[in-house]
Each structure stands twice: as C-alpha cells, then as structure tokens.
Design an enzyme around this catalytic site. Structure first.
Site, mmCIF file in Angstrom:
data_model
loop_
_atom_site.group_PDB
_atom_site.id
_atom_site.type_symbol
_atom_site.label_atom_id
_atom_site.label_comp_id
_atom_site.label_asym_id
_atom_site.label_seq_id
_atom_site.Cartn_x
_atom_site.Cartn_y
_atom_site.Cartn_z
ATOM 1 N N TRP A 236 1.415 5.584 -1.961
ATOM 2 C CA TRP A 236 1.264 6.522 -3.075
ATOM 3 C C TRP A 236 2.457 6.371 -4.013
ATOM 4 C CZ3 TRP A 236 -2.031 10.940 -4.010
ATOM 5 C CH2 TRP A 236 -3.174 10.969 -3.206
ATOM 6 N N TYR B 210 0.829 -1.200 0.000
ATOM 7 C CA TYR B 210 0.000 0.000 0.000
ATOM 8 C C TYR B 210 0.869 1.258 0.000
ATOM 9 C CZ TYR B 210 -3.413 3.423 1.585
ATOM 10 O OH TYR B 210 -4.233 4.526 1.679
#
Length: 786
Positions: free
Chosen positions: A128, A126
């Site tokens: 960005w 997980y």
C-alpha cells in the site's frame, strides 16, 4: 451546513476548511494539517463525518517518528563485499552519501542485467504505497525497471488472491473489485442483512486512494433502520457490536460447511428457487447431487455442517428459512478466501445466493466488496484524474502469483500450477522493493527469512525502518506523502472529491521523493528522458488534473483551472447522480435480460459447475464448490496445537502502516500486539488479561499481550494482522518475535493449484503464559549505524 446540504447547492462544490491549514490526503482520508514554524502541530479530516477516524490525527507521528530512515544506508557486510546473505537483518549499518548510494544501486542493476538478464530482477514491490497520482512508489519503480530493460512481475494480490481467480469462471469477472448494489438500496429494500466474516466499520476507514466517510455513515443508517442483521464471524467484531447485530460465532475456515448445510436444508424442504437456477445458472444438478450425498455418500445436512462449523443444526435450518423468506443480502468479507481451498468460499456464497433466487433484485443477492472504500456509494460524475503509468512492460518476462514470492526465491526454475497452466519460477538475483512490507504481510515469516537470503542483492526505498527495510542490503530514505506535492481522489469506485495533496513540510533529514530517486537512476542508465518525459513534478500534476478538467467540461460540470484549484487549497466535491447511483443493483440488467446482458462465462450464465475448472483436474479445486478439509483448523487440532488462529484487521492502522505511531496506545497490551482468547481457554492456561503469553507452533513463536474475552469463539485465538516482525536471535532455528507478528505462525502454501492465493487463516497454535522477564520490543527503535 452539512455535506448533503452543501451538495444540494450544485453539482460542483468546494468544501470549506479551517484557516491556516494545508490540504492533503492519505489512504485514511482528506486531511487538514496545521503547521507552525515549519513543523506539523495538528492534523484532522477535511470531510464532514459522523464517526471519528483516529488514523487522520497522526501526521506528526509519520513525519517525526524515531524510525524514519534518515540517510542512505548500506549493510556493512554488503559494502565490504561479504557474500554471506544470512547477515541480512542482523548486520551493522553504514551511512553513505546519496552519490555513493546511487553508484551502488546503478552499478548493481547494470551488473545483474548484463550477467543474468532482466528476468533476474524482481520489482513487483507489492504494498500500500502513496495514494497520489504521481508519487506512487510501486508504479514509479516499475516504470524505472521497464524503461531500463524489464523485470519479473507478479499477478494478483494478497487480499483476494483466491477469489479473483475463481470468480471469472463463475460469474465472468473478478467481482471483488466491482461496483456493488448501492448502500441506499440495501437500507431501503434489504430485510435481512448477513455480514459474513467482514468488519466494515474498521475497513471502510481506508481506501486504495483516499477514504470517504460516507460508507461508515450508511452503517449508522442501517443501525437506525431496525433491520435484522446477522454477523457470522469467529470474532464479535466492532461492526457487530456497533450494529447491535446477532452474532453467530463460527469456527475459522468452516463457512463452506455452513453454507452447504443451508443449501441441503433448502433442497430438502424444496425451497430453492428452481426457476432462477434454470434460467440464470448452469450446473446445479451436479452440485445438488453432491449436497445430497449421491456422489460421496455424505449428505451435507445441517447436522453434518454443525459438527464442522460449531453452529447448532437447528440454527442452520432456521437460517435457511430466514434467508429464503426475506429479501436477503449476503455481504461477505475477503478473509473467507484467505485460507487453504479459499476458492470454495465465494463460489459457494454465489451458489447459495443463486439458490435463494434474489440476485439482481433490490436489496437481495450477494456482495463481495462492501468492506472497502466507496463501493456501494451513490454514483458521481465519473470524472477521473490522470496518473503516472508503469511504462511499457517487456512482453517476454515471466510472472508468478504475488503470494508465492518466498517459493519463487527458494525454488528457482521449478514448475508450479496456476489456473490451468504449468509455469516455472524465475531465478531471481536482485530484489528491488519500494512501497511495501512483506515481512508484515507474507505468511510463514521464518520461511520468508530463508527465501530472502537467496538473492544476491536486496534494495529497498522506505520512509521507515520497517522489518523489510531491516532485511535489505541498501536502504534509500524516501519522503512521506506530506513532504511532496501530489493530487488524488476520494473513493476508488466512486470519485466524490478531487484533493490537492500539497507539500506540508520540507523533506526530513536526507529523504528524497521516489520520483527523484528513480529519475536519477534512469539518468545513470541513459534513460532519464524516457522516465521523466522531461516533466517536473508540477507539470505532471497539471497534466493529470487536465484530464479531469476536460472530462468535466464534456459532462457540463466545469472545474476551476489547475492554477485556481492548486491556489485555493481546498477539497473539490461532486454532486451525486442521485437517480442512477442510489438505485444501482448489481446484476439487475442480467436478471432482466440474460441473453442481451449475458455473463462472460462460457455459458453466459452463473456457473455453479464449471467444466473448465473440472477439466484442470486439480484435486484441491474441482468442478463445483465443495467442502475440502483444511490441513489445520478448529476441526483438526492436536494436543500440541489445540487452538485455531484467525488474523482480523485492526482499526488503528492500515495493515502494517502506522504500527509505529502513537495509535498503539489504543490497542497494545504490555507493550505488544494483543491476542484475543476466550475466557474458558484462558482459564485452562492460567491466563488473565494483561499477561504476556507465548504463542507457538511448528513454524515459529511470538509474544503477545492477552485480552480475555467472550467475544471470540472458544477454541480460537485472534491476532491482528500487520504487527511488525521483531525477532530475537535472528538466525537461530526459531527466533522469538517479541512484538507479535501473527505471520510467524501462518502457512506459506497457496490456497490451491487454481488460485495460489494467500492462505494464512488455516493455522493451529498453542498458547501459554510467559514466565520470566520478557525481552524488550526494539523494532520501533532506530537501528544503530556507523
């Protein structure tokens, strides 16, 4: 000529850029990057904007940071066969060749699959990652793992873990990522705007793909409109200050109590919209009985709510009347639900909006996603680029909610509740992470350290020596977005531009593209063709662009060929569909015809009471929204931990991204993360602005730099999320984080048995002035290696 005038010239335009620059993009927008003698000397935004976005100015910092991972690295103990995993984060590093690194990773992947099966490999990764269509590290990792046998994945996200599970039971969709009533409509029709624990001036600077500045421009229009704006927030945010809005300071985690006090006032004064509730909702009667105290002998009066939330009862009653007497938009952030019982916050917000009866009307109702990307902007052509996919997943693989990674590692095979199901955690032996930094965003860092010691192997692809990379066994140096070619769009909900992400400089040191790393690993598993489909980087990009090209042709919006687009090296912009986009109102169709446009709930209506949720029998999430007291919050402090903690977003980074950059000059205090503390709380502790303070509780301790202010509610301190974890004496009972990562202090437990979401915003702490010589922050220095 401004952007609006350019768009008036036609449906498709090409934005101009300065000469001798290269066009690319990042999460913080389209970029023009100037290169001299093979080195970046300047970067700035490509799109016209009214407000500066400093995130766009530091491409050089990203490329040449001293914390770049330069070479393939392996932990010394791991390389020598030492099985002591507690050495992670404090062992020496050894530089190795790429061939050796590929051998280590490929052999370990094969060993774990053969010995334990694919269900022992975790690759959720997980975070960005790159905003490009091809070089999306997490997707590429999952593609590699899928073509070689499968892996354990996760469900949900840290941002909206609680609300995206409860909202389908309430309105039939996760709502937080849905298109919102247009900003134009709000500027035109909203009379009272309530910005509830949201700070869009900061968060609109970034996007999952590439940010567009128009959302922030609408904030300027709102300010100029003179409308009444109220910000309900523990902190007087930058948005509140910019809009010169009324600030209602509220105790962290008590928003549900405030909403219930407003609801009680509306019922008591007979001002709730009975017709709307009867026609468009179910379950109001059960909820009203609770609000009036018929089910628990506690009426949720304004006076009751005031004792919890810290807002005077008279103000709560005035709010109720202002909400119902004006066309009111309740615009909430996501921090409301990142806490224990977080499901209640947005369920209650929707319920309150239903009581006002303005859902589906111009400028009224509620919105859960104005704080992010291009949501609420005018509709555009609807053209979409193609993108790499994660391949075909193994259908037999179990999953767990993403914010439960530490529990999954520490509690293998143990059962847990989730959204009406009883599931079991997998037994993870290998973690492969690419494109994320859990040691910045996961709660209770010291608990995560223990969890991270459980797998036999941890592999990380990274550009920088993040806290997560430092906790790995094998680290593979990855390129930044500026060292490879890609393509992206601006806007996650509204595609306004297609942006060529052209390679700016050659890969630094020995960094490789994630695509190339996983292609080589797939090759060693005899799966190269399945991974690459025999396509090069540019062939993939041309294929993705061609999808948009064909869609544009059908929409009578011709685009240049890919070769022309790539050669021109400019941002391509689409004209807004003004009539449709500017007038969009969420739930307008449902309001006009609730039968033909019924919601995807069992009743087809907004479910204030959900029989499905009630039947789950959870004690921490029942059949309707309600106030459930948190384990720790401003109303439940102790002498040892007398202050509540809130962790807002800061404007100078994206979570932990850019923490290492020169943007630190804008916010660091005494070389550390800043902590906001109320003037009175600081005076009681002998603290002044600029002091180094120790913040601590039963879970851990950190150092931070004090910012004494009246812009935070008394009894609460604020630490910005995303600070890099920098432990002193890692391996001790309670290592001191020298830099100020707030998650050293926060809870790991999930929001409830229903959502199991991320829940850090119910935390109490103590703060004291630090005496003596403070240890040096070292997390932004390159670790030593052999």
């Amino acid at each position: 000529m401004d952007l609006t005038q350019q768009l008036e010239k036609g449906r498709f335009v090409s934005l101009e850029k300065p000469a001798n620059t290269i066009t690319t993009a990042a999460h913080w927008g389209a970029l023009n990057v100037t290169v001299e003698n093979g080195r970046v000397v300047k970067s700035e935004g490509s799109l016209l904007k009214q407000h500066q976005n400093e995130l766009q100015d530091v491409v050089a910092d990203q490329l040449y940071s001293p914390v770049r991972v330069k070479y393939p690295m392996v932990r010394k103990g791991y390389l020598e066969g030492n099985k002591d995993t507690t050495l992670r984060g404090r062992d020496e590093w050894v530089r190795i060749s790429w061939d050796k690194a590929f051998d280590l990773v490929a052999n370990e992947m094969q060993r774990v699959r053969q010995q334990y099966g694919s269900e022992a490999i975790f690759g959720g990764s997980y975070g960005w990652y790159s905003c490009g269509s091809l070089h999306a590290s997490r997707t590429l990792l999952q593609r590699y793992l899928n073509v070689t046998g499968g892996f354990i994945n996760t469900k949900g996200d840290y941002s909206t873990g609680a609300v995206q599970v409860i909202m389908p039971h309430v309105v039939g969709n996760i709502e937080v990522y849905a298109q919102q009533t247009s900003w134009h409509t709000i500027v035109e029709s909203t009379e009272l705007l309530v910005i509830w624990s949201s700070n869009p001036l900061n968060t609109l600077r970034i996007a999952w793909t590439s940010a567009d500045p128009e959302g922030i421009d609408y904030l300027a229009k709102l300010k100029a409109s003179g409308k009444r704006i109220i910000c309900i927030d523990p902190v007087r945010s930058e948005t509140c200050q910019f809009l010169e809005a009324e600030w209602l300071p509220i105790h962290t985690g008590t928003d549900v109590a405030l909403m219930l006090g407003i609801a009680h006032t509306l019922i008591n004064e007979n001002k709730h919209d009975k017709a709307f509730l009867a026609n468009y909702t179910v379950g109001f009667e059960q909820f009203a009985d609770y609000v009036l105290g018929k089910t628990d002998n506690q009426p949720k009066t304004a006076e009751w709510a005031s004792q919890i939330c810290g807002i005077p009862a008279e103000t709560i009653q005035t709010l109720a009347n202002a909400f119902v007497e004006n066309r009111t938009m309740l615009m909430s952030g996501w921090g409301l639900q990142r806490l224990q019982h977080g499901e209640q916050s947005h369920w209650m917000l929707v319920t309150l909006a239903a009581m006002l009866g303005q859902i589906g009307l111009q400028g009224g109702g509620f919105g859960l996603n104005y704080r992010y990307s291009t949501d609420g902007l005018s509709m555009h052509s609807g053209i979409r680029l193609g993108a790499i996919n994660a391949g075909k997943p193994n259908p037999n693989m179990p999953f767990f909610p993403v914010a439960r990674i530490a529990d999954a590692l520490l509690k293998p095979n143990q059962p847990f509740d989730y959204n009406g199901q009883t599931l079991h955690y997998p037994d993870i032996k290998l973690v492969y992470w690419a494109g994320g930094n859990p040691f910045a965003h996961h709660p209770d860092t010291n608990y995560l350290v223990k969890a991270w010691q459980q797998p036999e192997t941890v592999i990380v692809n990274e550009c920088y020596w993040t806290p997560t990379a430092r906790m790995a066994d094998i680290v593979l140096p990855a390129t930044t977005s500026y060292e490879r070619n890609d393509v992206t769009v601006s806007g996650d909900y509204v595609v306004k531009n297609i942006i060529p992400m052209k390679q700016v400089v050659e890969p630094q040191f020995e960094a490789k593209n994630d695509y190339d790393i996983f292609a080589e690993l797939a090759k060693r598993a005899s799966k190269e063709a399945e991974f690459t489909e025999n396509k090069s980087e540019m062939e993939w990009l041309e294929e993705f662009y061609q999808i948009a090209f064909e869609a544009a042709k059908k929409a009578n919006t011709p685009l240049p060929t890919f070769k022309e687009f790539w050669t021109e090296n400019k941002v391509l912009a689409f004209k807004a569909e003004q009539e449709q986009g500017n007038s969009f109102v969420r739930y307008q169709d449902y309001r006009k015809d609730p039968v033909q446009h019924k919601l995807a709930t069992p009743s087809g209506k907004i479910e204030i009471f959900s029989q499905i949720v009630a039947n789950m029998g959870y004690d921490d999430c029942k059949g309707h929204p309600m106030w459930l007291e948190h384990r720790e919050y401003a109303g439940k402090t102790t002498s040892a931990e007398p202050l509540a903690l809130v962790t807002p977003h800061i404007k100078y980074r994206l979570h932990s991204q850019l923490s290492y950059s020169s943007l630190r000059q804008y916010y660091e205090v005494n070389g550390r993360e800043p902590v906001l503390i109320h003037t009175q709380d600081a005076a009681e502790r002998g603290i002044t602005s600029g002091d180094i303070v120790r913040i601590f509780n039963k879970r851990g301790q950190i150092l931070a730099g004090a910012v004494v202010t009246d812009g935070i509610i008394q009894g609460t301190v604020a630490l910005y999320e995303g600070g890099w974890y920098d432990p002193q004496d890692l391996g001790s009972t309670s290592p001191l984080c020298k830099n100020g990562n707030p998650n050293v202090l926060t809870h790991n437990e999930g929001s409830s048995k229903l959502g199991q979401g991320n829940a850090p915003n119910t935390t109490t702490v103590q703060v004291e002035k630090f005496i003596g010589d403070a240890p040096k922050v070292t997390v932004f220095d390159e670790p030593s290696y052999i």
